[in-house]
Design an enzyme around this catalytic site. Structure first.
Site, PDB file in Angstrom:
ATOM      1  N   LYS A  26     -10.571   6.921   4.654  1.00 31.04           N
ATOM      2  CA  LYS A  26     -10.457   6.788   3.083  1.00 31.04           C
ATOM      3  C   LYS A  26      -9.574   7.766   2.418  1.00 31.04           C
ATOM      4  O   LYS A  26      -9.575   8.850   2.985  1.00 31.04           O
ATOM      5  CB  LYS A  26     -11.875   7.091   2.570  1.00 31.04           C
ATOM      6  N   SER A  30     -16.647   2.333  -3.842  1.00 36.33           N
ATOM      7  CA  SER A  30     -15.172   2.364  -4.112  1.00 36.33           C
ATOM      8  C   SER A  30     -14.546   2.327  -2.503  1.00 36.33           C
ATOM      9  O   SER A  30     -13.313   2.215  -2.506  1.00 36.33           O
ATOM     10  CB  SER A  30     -14.811   4.098  -4.652  1.00 36.33           C
ATOM     11  N   SER A  73     -20.698   4.150  -2.561  1.00 37.36           N
ATOM     12  CA  SER A  73     -19.279   3.712  -2.154  1.00 37.36           C
ATOM     13  C   SER A  73     -19.086   3.610  -0.556  1.00 37.36           C
ATOM     14  O   SER A  73     -17.970   3.121  -0.296  1.00 37.36           O
ATOM     15  CB  SER A  73     -18.286   4.912  -2.624  1.00 37.36           C
TER      16      SER A  73
END
Lengths: 496, 512
Positions: free
Chosen positions: B79, B154, B178
Site C-alpha cells: 500500500k 482505504s 481499511s
C-alpha cells in the site's frame, strides 16, 4: 515603545514586582531527544539529521532514556516531585523550522513539578518555587539572509535542522514575590545558581552564549499591597547573567512608567536587546495562541520506577549552597571572599587548585586577581582560559620554594597562556628562576650604591625607607630574577 | 494469458520443490498487472525492474541453499502509505507527488529481509481517508468483481490487486477497517493485527492510535505466513509490543481442519440488523450456522457502547490526522505551490495545502482542528477518549463469555463508484462494524462469506479476538474458510468474472 522610564526608586515606592523565570536547558546527551542523531554543536548544517528529526512522513519518535534520567536528576536537585507516570504532548503550530509543525513537548503532565531552590543575595536567602521541569525537543534554527537579519525584509531564509530534536528541559518558576528592590539581583542569582547546579549535575554545557541555556524573564508589577498580580510580559532572548539582571530592571521601570500614567501593560512577548539595553514588543499574546495540545499518540507514557528515582536521588551531587557553606568553612574565606569567588565562577577552579596543593588564599589570589584580569581582557570565562588548576598550584609552590617571585610568576602565566608547556618547562626555557648566586647579587648591589650615592647617604643616615629605590635598581639589573628580601638585607649590611 | 492463481503457500511450495523460479512468478504477476491494471487501477507505481532484480537475487539464494524463509521469492504489493526507500510514496495524495523516501518502513524492511520482491505500490484513498478508494488523487480503483463498483477502502488497491491476481500478497493498513472492509467487498482475506503487533514505523500516519499494518491475501494461511514475516517488536516504534508473535501459521493450519469443538463464538448484537444489507446478513447467519455445526458454541453478546464507536472514531481520527498532516507544508519535500508576488513562507504553505489536499482530507483536518481547539477539547477529544475506554470495557466483558466475536465485516456489498462520494456520512457508515476493533486495539480478520443474493457480490465475516490473541482469529478464520470452501466446492474468487486483458503485453513502469 515607552519613551520615559520611571526611576528605580519611584518604581519601588509604588509597586511590588513579581518575577517568573523560564529557563530552557539543552541537555548534553550524545543523541537527540527522539532519535539516534548526534548532538555535536557547530557541525555542518543538516548533517545531523534522520527521518525522525526531519519529521519525514512515516517516521516515529523514541524517547531518549538518558534525557529522561537527566530530567529526573534536574527535578530532584530542584527538590521537585517526580511524576510516577507522565506523557508527552503535541504543541501544534506552523513554523518553517518545525519539521512536523508540532513540537513534541510535555503539557499538563511534566516529569518534575512542585520544587524549590534557595538563592542568596547580599546575605539574604530568597526561596524560588519551581512550578515544573519538563522535557521537550528543540526546533531547527532559521537564518534570515538579508540586510535586516530578521525574517521581515529577508531575501531568503535558511534552516538548519541539526538542532531539531535536541533534548531540552524547560524549568519554570512559580511567581517569585517579595524580592522588592532585589528582584533583578534575585533573577540573576537564580539563573547563576541554576547554571552551577546543572554544571554540577553534568547534564548540560550551560553555555549561554551558545544557547545551551536560554532564559525568558516574566515580570509584572502590582500596586503595593494589592492582592493580585499585575499583567505580565515575557522577555525573550535574555542570554547572559548580566542581561537577566538588566532586562528585569528595565521591564520594572517600563511597566511602572506605563502604570503610573494610568496605562495598562500589554500582555505580550518582548525581545531584549543586549546592545541598547532595552526591550521591544514581540508578538502580542492577548489572543493567546491555541496550540491544540493533545497527548502524543506515538509515544508510550514515561513511568520511572520509584527505585530508579531513589537511586538517582542518592547519587545526586552535593547541593550548591551546602557545598558552598562547606567549602567556605574549609577554606576559611570571609563572606565577601566567598561571594566574589562564586560570582567569578571560580569555585570549582579554586577547589581544584587547593586540591593540587595550593593554600586557599593563594589559590583565590591567582584566580581572582591575575587570571581574572586576563580572562576579562579576552572576554572569556575563567574556565576557558586554558590554565589548569594544577599549573596554578605548581606556580605557587615555585613561589613558596623561592624559585619565583610574584612578578616572575606572572611571566610563567604568560607562558602558560601561550602554550609553552608546564610551569617548570617555562621557568627553564625563559630562564625565570630567581638568582641565588650571592656574588652576582652582591655585585649588583655595589653597582646600585655607586650609581646612587645620594640615596646611599640617606640610608647611612638611618633613612632605611630609602632602600626601596636601590632595591628597584638592583631588581632592574637582575631582570627581576632576584629575591627582593635578600637584596634589602645586602643593602642594609653594606650601608649599615 | 491466464493469471497465476496460486496462493502464496502454493507458490512457496513450488519454489521449494524447484518447479519454478521467483523470476518466473514475478514476471507472470507483472504481466498480469500489464494486462488488467488498466481496468483495475490497483497500482500507483509498478517497479518491474526492482521486483525482477529482487526475484533473481532470491533465485540465486535458493540455488546457494541460502533461502531466507518460506516466502522468499513470493512477490508482494505494498500500500502506498508505507515508506519504501527509492520507490515513490504518495499516500494517494498530490501533496506527496514525486516524493521518494530515503528509508524503508519496518514492514518493508521485513519484506526485503525475507526476500519478497516488491511489485509496486497500491492505490488508496488519500492519506487512507475513505472506504472506497475514490478519494485517491490519482483516480479510483475498480472492483474486479464489477468494474463499476468500488473495491472498498482505504486499501482498495491492495485488495483489488490480490483479488485480480495481480499479486499473491499485499500489505494494507487498517485504521477503521481499511484492510477488512476491502477484503469483504472483494472476496479476499484481510487481517488487522493487535495494535502494536506490527510496527508502524514508516507507515505515514493517519491516526497513530488506530493505525495498524496487516496482511491482504486470498487465504487465511497466506495471511498468517505474511503476518509472521512482518510482525514483532520494533525498537523504532514505541507503541510496538515487546512480546513474541503467537504461532499464527500453526493456528491457521490447525483451524483448517474445520473443527471448532469447544470454541465459544460471540455474535455481537449491536453489529447487525438495521442498516445491514439483507444478503450480507444471510451469508453471515449461514457462516454462524456452519461454525455451530463444526462444534462451536454460539452465544449472543452485547457491546452497548459500540453504537457510539463511529462518532468517537470521527473525533479521534481527525484530531490526530490534523496534527499528523501539518508537516506537509512544502518546506522540505513534496509539492510546493508558490503564489505570485512576494509570498511569505506561510503564503507558500497555505497555497500548497490548498492545492495539494483533496476535499475529504481538508474536511477531516478542519474537524480535527476544531475538536482539539481550546474550549472544545474536553467536550470532543476528551469525551471521545472516555467512550473509547467504554468500548474497550465492552470488549473485555464480551471476551469473558466468548473466545472470539463475529459480525458481518461491512454492512453492504460493494457500491457503485460515485454513489456515495458526495455523502460523507453514508461513506463513514461502511466502517460501522470494523471501527470498534481499532478503538480498543484488538485483532480482527475478514474472510469471504459468500455472495449476496441481491447483487451477486462478495460479503465478509469479521472475527475478532482479544489483544495479543491473533492466533485465535487465524484458527477460527481458517476453520470458517474450510467450511465455506467445502460448501462452495472451491474458492469464492473462482466465481469472479474473468477480466478482459486490456493492457499491452509490455511490463508497465512508473507512475500511472
Amino acid at each position: 515603545m515607552t519613551a520615559t522610564l520611571l526611576s528605580y526608586d519611584d518604581v519601588l515606592a509604588q509597586f511590588d514586582p513579581a518575577l517568573g523565570l523560564e529557563v530552557h536547558v539543552e541537555l548534553n546527551t550524545a543523541t537527540k531527544m527522539f532519535c539516534g542523531c548526534p548532538t555535536v554543536f557547530g557541525a555542518e548544517p543538516n548533517t545531523q539529521t534522520c527521518p525522525t528529526c526531519l519529521g519525514l512522513p512515516g517516521s516515529m519518535p523514541v524517547v531518549n532514556a538518558k534525557a529522561v534520567e537527566s530530567a529526573i536528576r534536574i527535578g530532584l536537585a530542584l527538590n521537585c516531585q517526580i511524576a510516577e507516570w507522565c506523557r508527552f504532548a503535541r504543541k501544534n503550530y506552523f513554523y518553517p523550522d518545525m519539521p512536523k509543525n508540532f513540537q513534541t513537548s510535555q503539557y499538563d503532565e511534566p516529569i518534575a513539578f512542585d520544587g524549590y531552590t534557595e538563592v542568596e543575595v547580599d546575605g539574604e536567602l530568597y526561596r524560588v518555587g519551581i512550578e515544573r521541569a519538563h522535557m521537550e525537543e528543540d526546533t531547527g534554527k532559521s537564518t534570515h539572509i538579508g540586510t535586516t537579519g530578521r525574517i521581515h525584509g529577508a531575501d531568503y531564509s535558511l534552516v538548519d535542522y541539526n538542532r531539531a530534536g535536541i533534548p531540552l528541559i524547560e524549568i519554570v518558576t512559580k511567581p517569585v514575590l517579595g524580592t522588592g528592590a532585589k528582584a533583578p539581583e534575585v533573577a540573576r542569582a537564580y539563573v547563576a545558581q541554576l547554571r552551577e547546579l546543572l554544571l554540577g549535575l553534568g547534564v548540560s554545557d550551560v553555555r549561554m552564549e551558545q544557547g545551551s541555556l536560554r532564559c525568558d524573564v516574566n515580570l509584572s508589577l502590582a500596586p503595593k499591597g494589592a492582592d493580585r498580580l499585575g499583567i505580565r510580559t515575557e522577555t525573550k532572548n535574555v542570554n547572559s547573567l548580566r542581561s537577566v539582571e538588566r532586562a528585569t530592571r528595565y521591564e520594572m521601570q517600563r511597566h511602572a512608567a506605563v502604570l503610573a500614567e494610568g496605562g495598562k501593560v500589554l500582555q505580550e512577548t518582548r525581545h531584549w536587546h543586549e546592545d541598547t539595553g532595552i526591550t521591544t514588543s514581540g508578538r502580542e499574546k492577548s489572543d493567546a495562541e491555541d496550540y491544540r495540545y493533545f497527548p502524543e499518540p506515538d509515544l508510550v507514557p514515561v513511568a520511572p520506577s520509584r527505585d530508579w528515582v531513589e537511586q538517582l536521588r542518592a547519587e545526586l551531587p552535593e547541593p550548591p549552597h551546602e557545598k558552598r557553606a562547606r567549602l567556605q568553612a574549609e577554606w576559611g574565606f570571609s563572606d565577601l571572599e566567598m561571594r566574589d569567588t562564586a560570582g567569578a565562577g571560580a569555585l570549582g577552579l579554586v577547589a581544584e587548585t587547593i586540591a593540587a596543593g595550593a593554600s586557599p588564599q593563594t589559590a583565590r589570589k591567582w584566580w581572582l586577581g591575575e587570571l581574572a584580569r586576563r580572562a576579562n581582557e579576552s572576554e572569556i570565562d575563567l574556565g576557558s582560559l586554558g590554565v589548569a588548576p594544577a599549573d596554578v598550584a605548581r606556580v605557587q609552590s615555585l613561589v613558596d620554594e623561592g624559585t619565583l617571585n610574584d612578578k616572575l610568576a606572572r611571566q610563567v602565566f604568560d607562558g602558560l597562556l601561550d602554550g609553552e608547556g608546564t610551569p617548570d618547562e617555562i621557568v627553564a626555557a625563559r630562564g625565570l628562576a630567581i638568582v641565588s648566586d650571592e656574588g652576582a647579587l652582591s655585585a649588583a648591589v655595589d653597582h646600585a650604591i655607586a650609581a646612587h650615592p645620594d640615596v646611599a647617604d640617606k640610608i647611612r643616615d638611618g633613612k632605611v625607607a630609602a632602600a626601596g629605590a636601590l632595591i628597584g635598581a638592583v631588581m632592574k639589573e637582575m631582570r627581576g630574577q632576584a629575591d627582593a628580601n635578600r637584596v634589602r638585607e645586602l643593602i642594609l649590611e653594606k650601608l649599615g | 494469458m491466464s493469471p497465476d492463481k496460486r496462493t502464496a503457500v502454493e507458490l512457496a511450495d513450488a519454489l521449494a520443490a524447484g518447479e519454478t523460479t521467483s523470476v518466473e512468478i514475478t514476471r507472470a504477476h507483472l504481466d498480469r498487472i500489464a494486462a488488467v491494471d488498466g481496468d483495475i487501477h490497483a497500482f500507483l507505481h509498478v517497479d518491474a525492474e526492482g521486483a525482477l532484480r529482487d526475484a533473481a537475487a532470491s533465485d540465486a539464494r535458493r540455488v546457494a541453499g541460502e533461502s531466507r524463509g518460506v516466502l522468499d521469492g513470493v512477490p508482494i504489493a505494498v500500500k502506498d502509505v508505507m515508506a519504501t526507500r527509492g520507490l515513490p510514496t504518495t499516500c494517494g495524495s498530490r501533496i506527496l507527488e514525486g516524493w521518494i523516501p530515503p528509508y524503508d518502513a519496518t514492514v518493508v524492511a521485513h519484506l526485503r529481509r525475507a526476500g519478497l520482491p516488491i511489485l509496486g505500490k497500491t492505490n488508496m484513498d488519500e492519506f487512507a481517508m475513505g472506504s472506497s478508494t475514490e478519494h485517491s488523487a490519482y483516480g479510483p480503483t475498480h472492483n474486479p468483481w464489477d468494474l463499476d463498483r468500488i473495491p472498498g477502502g482505504s486499501g482498495g488497491g491492495s485488495a483489488a490487486a490480490v483479488a485480480a491476481y495481480e499479486a499473491p500478497l499485499a500489505i494494507g493498513t487498517d485504521t477503521g477497517g481499511s484492510i477488512r472492509q476491502p477484503g469483504a467487498v472483494t472476496g479476499t482475506v484481510g487481517v488487522k493485527p493487535t495494535y502494536g503487533g506490527v510496527s508502524r514505523y514508516g507507515l505515514v500516519a493517519l491516526a497513530n492510535s488506530l493505525d495498524q499494518p496487516g496482511p491482504v491475501t486470498r487465504t487465511v494461511v497466506d495471511a498468517a505466513l505474511l503476518h509472521e514475516v512482518i510482525g514483532g517488536h520494533d525498537p523504532l516504534d514505541s507503541t510496538s509490543i515487546d512480546q513474541p508473535v503467537p504461532a499464527l501459521v500453526e493456528a491457521a493450519r490447525r483451524g483448517a481442519d474445520g473443527d471448532l469443538t469447544g470454541v465459544r463464538i460471540g455474535v455481537v448484537r449491536e453489529l447487525g440488523g438495521e442498516g445491514y444489507q439483507g444478503g450480507v446478513l444471510t451469508r453471515f447467519e449461514e457462516s454462524v450456522e456452519l461454525m455451530t455445526k463444526a462444534g462451536a458454541e454460539v452465544v449472543e453478546v452485547s457491546c452497548p457502547h459500540f453504537v457510539h464507536a463511529l462518532a468517537t472514531y470521527y473525533l479521534i481520527l481527525p484530531a490526530e490526522a490534523s496534527s499528523n498532516l501539518a508537516r506537509f507544508d512544502a518546506m522540505r519535500y513534496g509539492l510546493r505551490v508558490t503564489p505570485d508576488g512576494d509570498p511569505s513562507a506561510e503564503d507558500v504553505m497555505r497555497a500548497t495545502r490548498e492545492a495539494g489536499f483533496g476535499d475529504e482530507v481538508k474536511r477531516r483536518i478542519m474537524l480535527g482542528t476544531y475538536a482539539l481547539s481550546s474550549g472544545y477539547y474536553d467536550a470532543y477529544y476528551g469525551q471521545a477518549q472516555k467512550v473509547r475506554t467504554l468500548v474497550s470495557r465492552d470488549f473485555d466483558a464480551a471476551f469473558q463469555d466468548a473466545d472470539v466475536l463475529v459480525s458481518p465485516t461491512a454492512p453492504t456489498t460493494a457500491f457503485k463508484i460515485g454513489e456515495k462520494v458526495d455523502d460523507p456520512l453514508a461513506m463513514y457508515l461502511n466502517d460501522l462494524a470494523t471501527i470498534p476493533a481499532n478503538l480498543s486495539g484488538v485483532p480482527g480478520i475478514s474472510v469471504p462469506s459468500g455472495l449476496a443474493d441481491e447483487d451477486g457480490l462478495p460479503a465478509g465475516v469479521q472475527i475478532l479476538a482479544p489483544a495479543m490473541a491473533d492466533d485465535r482469529v487465524y484458527r477460527v478464520g481458517a476453520a470458517l474458510e474450510t467450511l465455506l470452501v467445502r460448501e462452495w466446492g472451491g474458492r469464492l474468487l473462482d466465481q469472479a468474472p474473468a477480466l478482459p486483458a486490456v493492457g499491452d503485453a509490455e511490463t508497465p513502469e512508473g507512475v500511472r
